[in-house]
Write a protein that holds these residues in place. Structure first.
Motif, PDB file in Angstrom:
ATOM      1  N   LYS A   1      14.185  -0.072   3.752  1.00 50.03           N
ATOM      2  CA  LYS A   1      13.029   0.292   2.962  1.00 50.03           C
ATOM      3  C   LYS A   1      11.925  -0.705   3.304  1.00 50.03           C
ATOM      4  O   LYS A   1      12.157  -1.905   3.348  1.00 50.03           O
ATOM      5  N   ARG A   2      10.741  -0.202   3.574  1.00 54.97           N
ATOM      6  CA  ARG A   2       9.633  -1.121   3.831  1.00 54.97           C
ATOM      7  C   ARG A   2       9.037  -1.566   2.504  1.00 54.97           C
ATOM      8  O   ARG A   2       8.757  -0.736   1.643  1.00 54.97           O
ATOM      9  N   GLN A   3       8.882  -2.859   2.380  1.00 55.93           N
ATOM     10  CA  GLN A   3       8.240  -3.388   1.171  1.00 55.93           C
ATOM     11  C   GLN A   3       6.877  -3.905   1.562  1.00 55.93           C
ATOM     12  O   GLN A   3       6.774  -4.747   2.451  1.00 55.93           O
ATOM     13  N   TYR A   4       5.867  -3.392   0.896  1.00 53.58           N
ATOM     14  CA  TYR A   4       4.507  -3.769   1.259  1.00 53.58           C
ATOM     15  C   TYR A   4       3.958  -4.816   0.305  1.00 53.58           C
ATOM     16  O   TYR A   4       4.020  -4.644  -0.909  1.00 53.58           O
ATOM     17  N   ILE A   5       3.448  -5.876   0.877  1.00 48.79           N
ATOM     18  CA  ILE A   5       2.741  -6.871   0.084  1.00 48.79           C
ATOM     19  C   ILE A   5       1.270  -6.494   0.158  1.00 48.79           C
ATOM     20  O   ILE A   5       0.665  -6.543   1.228  1.00 48.79           O
ATOM     21  N   ASP A   6       0.727  -6.058  -0.964  1.00 45.95           N
ATOM     22  CA  ASP A   6      -0.608  -5.448  -0.966  1.00 45.95           C
ATOM     23  C   ASP A   6      -1.736  -6.456  -0.931  1.00 45.95           C
ATOM     24  O   ASP A   6      -1.560  -7.615  -1.313  1.00 45.95           O
ATOM     25  N   ILE A   7      -2.899  -5.950  -0.468  1.00 48.37           N
ATOM     26  CA  ILE A   7      -4.078  -6.822  -0.494  1.00 48.37           C
ATOM     27  C   ILE A   7      -4.623  -6.911  -1.919  1.00 48.37           C
ATOM     28  O   ILE A   7      -4.413  -6.075  -2.727  1.00 48.37           O
TER      29      ILE A   7
END
Ligand SMILES: *Cc1c(COP(=O)(O)O)cnc(C)c1O
Length: 365
Positions: free
Chosen positions: A359-365
Motif C-alpha cells: 500500500k502506498r502511504q502518502y505524506i501530504d504537502i
C-alpha cells in the motif's frame, strides 16, 4: 505516522519532498522557463494521480505521460490541465486525443499529417508538439525528415506548433560529447520555430548546463528523488522509503545452505531473518547475495537468492531483532541509486518496479 499493524511492507511517498524537488527545478531555471512534470509509468511507480495533484497545486503548467491510456486516467478528474503523450499518435487515435483534450507528441511526418488532417476536419488550429530526434534513434523526426519539414513547412498548416522538443541520450554521463552535439543540432532546428517554446532537458540535462533549459524542462527521475548529477552528491530530497517486516528469525548451522539453489552455505552458525520482500515486490532477483537491508541503521547482507515473496538477511550482529520488526530497503540509509548500483541497474528500473503489492502511504504537502 500510524503503524498499520497487519501490513508486511510500507512504501511511503513523501509528497512534501517531491514538492521541494519541484521548487528546486524552478529555482535553478530562469523565470521564463517552465518546469513540466514527467509522470509516465504511474509517475515512475509512485502513483500518477497523487503526483499529478501535488504538482498541479504548485501550478505545474505541463505534464508528460507515455501512453494515451495513462493520459486518459488523469483526465478522469481533470478536464484542462495540459497533458502530452510522448508515445505519439497511432493512426485513427486523433479523435480520442481531440475529444479528451490531450496532445500527442508528434514523432514522425505521418503523425504530423494525421494531426493536420484532424485540424482540417475539425476546423480548429490544433495545439501541437513536435519531437525532433537529435541522436536517440528511438522516436522523433530523423535528420532527413527534419530537413524535409523545414524545407516545406506546409505540412504544418492548420497546426499551432506550441512546443518543439528533443531528448538527450547521454546527459547522465558527465561531459559526454554527444550531449553537446545534440544541443547544437537542437539549437539549429529551434531557429526555424521562433514562435514555439523549446524543450530539451530531462533531469540530468537540467543540471548539466543552463544552455539546455530553454522554455521548458522535463524532469522525471530527479523529481522522485533520484540523483540527476552522476559523480556528485544528490541535490534532491528523498521521496521514497520502503520498509518491510521480519517474518521469522532462524538459527542456521554451520554447513547449512539457504534459499533456492542453495546458493549460500554458512561457514559458521548464523542468525538469519526472513523478510517479506521478493522480486514480485520489485526487489530484483539480481540483488541476490549482493544488496543490504538496514535494521535500525545497521546494514544486514542479503543471503542467497531473492525469491518471489521472501528474502533472507544476516542478522547475526543484531541479537534483539524479532519477528514483526521492520527493516529498511530504501530511505535514509540507502537511496534508490545506491540500491541500483549493487546489481548493475539504474534507479529508474528500481523505482518503476517497486511494490506492486505494498500500500502506498502518502505524506501530504
Ligand atoms: C522519460 C522522459 C523524460 C524524463 O527523463 P528523466 O531522466 O526521468 O528526467 C523527459 N523527456 C522524455 C522525452 C522522456 O521520455
Amino acid at each position: 505516522m500510524q503503524d498499520i499493524t497487519n501490513e508486511s511492507g510500507k512504501l511511503s511517498i513523501n509528497l512534501k519532498a517531491l514538492a521541494d524537488n519541484y521548487r528546486t527545478f524552478q529555482s535553478i531555471t530562469p523565470n521564463h522557463c517552465d518546469v513540466a512534470g514527467v509522470i509516465k509509468a504511474n509517475a515512475y511507480g509512485l502513483g500518477a494521480t497523487e503526483v499529478f495533484k501535488t504538482l498541479k497545486a504548485l501550478n505545474c503548467p505541463q505534464f508528460f505521460v507515455a501512453t494515451l491510456d495513462e493520459a486518459l486516467t488523469l483526465r478522469k478528474n481533470d478536464s484542462d490541465t495540459p497533458i502530452a503523450v510522448l508515445g505519439g499518435l497511432f493512426n485513427g487515435a486523433e479523435d480520442a486525443y481531440m475529444q479528451s483534450n490531450i496532445v500527442p507528441v508528434l514523432n514522425s511526418p505521418f503523425e504530423i499529417e494525421k494531426w493536420a488532417e484532424m485540424a482540417k476536419r475539425s476546423d480548429k488550429k490544433l495545439p501541437t508538439i513536435i519531437h525532433f530526434d537529435t541522436a536517440m534513434n528511438r522516436l522523433g523526426l530523423s535528420t532527413e525528415e527534419t530537413h524535409a519539414l523545414l524545407d516545406d513547412v506546409s505540412a504544418l498548416d492548420g497546426l499551432d506548433v506550441q512546443l518543439i522538443m528533443s531528448h538527450f541520450a547521454c546527459a547522465d554521463e558527465k561531459d559526454h560529447e554527444l550531449t553537446e552535439e545534440q544541443a547544437n543540432r537542437f539549437a539549429k532546428i529551434a531557429k526555424h520555430f521562433p514562435h514555439a517554446k523549446k524543450s530539451l532537458a530531462n533531469s540530468p540535462g537540467l543540471f548539466s548546463s543552463d544552455t539546455y533549459h530553454y522554455d521548458l524542462v522535463r524532469p522525471g527521475y530527479a523529481l522522485y528523488g533520484g540523483n540527476p548529477t552522476p559523480h556528485a552528491n544528490n541535490p534532491m530530497k528523498t521521496v521514497v522509503s520502503l520498509k518491510v517486516r521480519i517474518l521469522q528469525i532462524r538459527e542456521a548451522k554451520k554447513g547449512d545452505s539457504i534459499g533456492y539453489a542453495a546458493s549460500h552455505t554458512f561457514e559458521k552458525d548464523t542468525r538469519t531473518a526472513t523478510v517479506a520482500l521478493g522480486y514480485a515486490d520489485g526487489f530484483l532477483r539480481s540483488l541476490s547475495g549482493k544488496a543490504k537491508l538496514y535494521y535500525d541503521g545497521t546494514p544486514c547482507e542479503v543471503l542467497g537468492r531473492v525469491s518471489m515473496d521472501l528474502t533472507s538477511i544476516n542478522i547475526d550482529h543484531i541479537p534483539h531483532a524479532k519477528p514483526g520488526d521492520w527493516v529498511e530497503i530504501l530511505g535514509d540509509n540507502q537511496n534508490v541509486d545506491e540500491l541500483a548500483d549493487t546489481c548493475g541497474t539504474i534507479g529508474y528500473e528500481i523505482l518503476t518496479n517497486l511494490g506492486q503489492r505494498y500500500k502506498r502511504q502518502y505524506i501530504d504537502i
